[in-house]
Write a protein that holds these residues in place. Structure first.
Motif, PDB file in Angstrom:
ATOM      1  N   LYS A 111       0.754  -1.050   0.138  1.00 23.53           N
ATOM      2  CA  LYS A 111      -0.005  -0.131  -0.112  1.00 23.53           C
ATOM      3  C   LYS A 111       0.866   1.330   0.000  1.00 23.53           C
ATOM      4  CE  LYS A 111      -3.466   2.057   3.066  1.00 23.53           C
ATOM      5  NZ  LYS A 111      -4.602   1.658   3.987  1.00 23.53           N
ATOM      6  N   GLU A 112       0.535   2.314  -0.962  1.00 21.96           N
ATOM      7  CA  GLU A 112       0.917   3.544  -0.655  1.00 21.96           C
ATOM      8  C   GLU A 112       0.333   4.394   0.318  1.00 21.96           C
ATOM      9  OE1 GLU A 112       0.675   7.621  -3.688  1.00 21.96           O
ATOM     10  OE2 GLU A 112       1.069   5.498  -4.606  1.00 21.96           O
ATOM     11  N   LYS A 122       4.003   7.587  -0.932  1.00 24.25           N
ATOM     12  CA  LYS A 122       5.246   6.678  -0.969  1.00 24.25           C
ATOM     13  C   LYS A 122       4.765   5.535  -1.035  1.00 24.25           C
ATOM     14  CE  LYS A 122       8.375  10.256   1.337  1.00 24.25           C
ATOM     15  NZ  LYS A 122       9.295  10.525   0.652  1.00 24.25           N
ATOM     16  N   LYS A 123       5.273   4.458  -2.074  1.00 24.88           N
ATOM     17  CA  LYS A 123       4.884   3.240  -2.200  1.00 24.88           C
ATOM     18  C   LYS A 123       6.152   2.190  -2.086  1.00 24.88           C
ATOM     19  CE  LYS A 123       4.631   3.257  -7.074  1.00 24.88           C
ATOM     20  NZ  LYS A 123       3.803   3.255  -8.307  1.00 24.88           N
ATOM     21  N   ASP A 183       7.179   3.856   2.491  1.00 25.66           N
ATOM     22  CA  ASP A 183       8.414   4.221   2.066  1.00 25.66           C
ATOM     23  C   ASP A 183       9.317   3.052   2.435  1.00 25.66           C
ATOM     24  OD1 ASP A 183      10.407   5.393   0.913  1.00 25.66           O
ATOM     25  OD2 ASP A 183      10.695   6.989   2.435  1.00 25.66           O
TER      26      ASP A 183
END
Length: 169
Positions: free
Chosen positions: A4-5, A9-10, A28
């Motif tokens: 999941k982002e 940030k993914k 992240d």
């Protein structure tokens, strides 16, 4: 699996990695090649970055997290994180085995070629020196790491988890 982002940030997952169907990787997170994230493991890069090198295995039920705006988590190459271990806001260098149920707290540094025994607790800011075995609560150095432990445990487990992952793809 949940990948999941969070806040734009993914996760970035390297080549030849295995992520179990019920593993969670969010935010992240950067993962190298030949890694594996096993059943019920959580890697949560929502409050700070998490970077993992190549040939890292995060075994069943393990949790990797960080501390908001303070302590990211960086993990080197050839690292095994045992079942139900907690690795939080710390630096783990290359060729490390973190045993089952161990806890590694914020701002710890685990240098190269170290074994953290099952159930050990590294309190905030502990530096585990290269070539050592740490155990206990709080964890202390109990002996030097010999070549049998380096080859027979650290390298053997990391290599085996690459093999095990190939069975689950």
């Amino acid at each position: 699996m949940i990948i999941k982002e969070i806040l734009g940030k993914k996760p970035h997952i390297g080549e030849n990695c295995f992520v179990a169907e019920n593993a969670v990787i969010v935010g992240d997170v950067t993962m190298g090649d030949d890694c594996s994230v096993w059943y019920n493991a959580v890697i949560r890069g929502d409050v700070h970055f998490i970077k993992m090198g190549n040939k890292v295995n995060v075994q069943d039920g393990a949790v990797i997290h960080a501390t908001y705006q303070k302590s990211p988590t960086t993990i080197g190459n050839n690292v095994s994180i045992g079942h139900n271990a907690l690795v939080h806001g710390c630096t783990v260098k290359d060729n490390v085995l973190i045993g089952m149920g161990a806890i590694v707290m914020d701002d710890c540094i685990i240098e190269e070629n170290v074994i953290i025994a099952a159930g050990a607790v590294l309190t905030k800011g502990t530096v585990a020196e290269s070539g050592s075995v740490y155990a206990g609560m709080p964890a202390k150095k109990i002996k030097d790491l010999d070549v049998d432990l380096l080859e027979g445990e650290i390298h053997r487990i990391a290599n085996n988890y690459v093999k095990y992952a190939s069975w689950h793809h």
